[in-house]
Design a protein around this motif. Sequence first.
Motif, short mmCIF file in Angstrom:
data_model
loop_
_atom_site.label_atom_id
_atom_site.label_comp_id
_atom_site.label_asym_id
_atom_site.label_seq_id
_atom_site.Cartn_x
_atom_site.Cartn_y
_atom_site.Cartn_z
N ARG A 120 0.83 -1.20 0.00
CA ARG A 120 0.00 0.00 0.00
C ARG A 120 0.87 1.25 0.00
O ARG A 120 0.57 2.22 -0.68
N ARG A 121 1.90 1.23 0.78
CA ARG A 121 2.77 2.39 0.97
C ARG A 121 3.73 2.56 -0.21
O ARG A 121 4.12 3.65 -0.56
N GLY A 122 4.12 1.47 -0.81
CA GLY A 122 5.07 1.53 -1.91
C GLY A 122 6.50 1.49 -1.41
O GLY A 122 6.78 1.69 -0.23
N ARG A 123 7.39 1.20 -2.34
CA ARG A 123 8.81 1.11 -2.00
C ARG A 123 9.56 2.13 -2.85
O ARG A 123 9.05 2.64 -3.83
N ASP A 124 10.78 2.39 -2.46
CA ASP A 124 11.65 3.27 -3.23
C ASP A 124 12.69 2.42 -3.95
O ASP A 124 13.32 1.56 -3.34
N VAL A 125 12.84 2.68 -5.24
CA VAL A 125 13.82 1.98 -6.07
C VAL A 125 14.67 3.05 -6.77
O VAL A 125 14.13 3.99 -7.33
N VAL A 156 14.82 -0.13 -1.69
CA VAL A 156 14.85 -1.59 -1.60
C VAL A 156 15.97 -2.12 -2.48
O VAL A 156 16.47 -3.22 -2.25
N ALA A 157 16.37 -1.34 -3.50
CA ALA A 157 17.48 -1.74 -4.36
C ALA A 157 17.98 -0.55 -5.16
O ALA A 157 17.25 0.40 -5.41
N VAL A 158 19.26 -0.63 -5.51
CA VAL A 158 19.89 0.32 -6.44
C VAL A 158 20.18 -0.49 -7.70
O VAL A 158 20.90 -1.49 -7.64
#
Length: 176
Positions: A26-31, A130-132
Amino acid sequence: MEVDPSSDMSSQNEIEELERETGERRRGRDVIVAVDLTANSKRAFDWAITHLCRLADTLHLVHVLPKSSGDLLCGSPKGADQELQESTLEFMENLVAEAYEVAMVKTEVNIVSGDIGKMIIEEALKIIPVAVVMGTHGHGMLKSVLQGSVSEYVSHHCPYPVVLVPRKELGDQSVL
């Protein structure tokens, strides 16, 4: 009837994991995708939006300019800096549009200046992704050892997972 206390504990762990997962969705992740103006970084971008990004995620496109334009454009005419800035912005705008079109993700563009590897890590420390995701230029072992590579530096120093997308030997075709 006897109840195994370890089964209650494992079901509780499963419930907690499910709640964490649904909250994260719901919140989402940062990539983060480190991009330059090469086909290799475009390939990394394509990989990220196809295999990693999902609805509600935020894709951070990080482009690093060297500290001085002389590092990038030795002996080039004065208008070349302006042309480079314009082509960089156009490239980024195209990536933002494609990210929304393909994966329907929110995209933020971060154009920073400095040492490329260090700036990518600095942005990662701010964003906590969460990842680069990065493309590799495939310079080979010897050149990589002698000169170093940005992807090698980031993969060794970044505290977050780093995904290295290898260059495609068959040309500039997209991975999509």
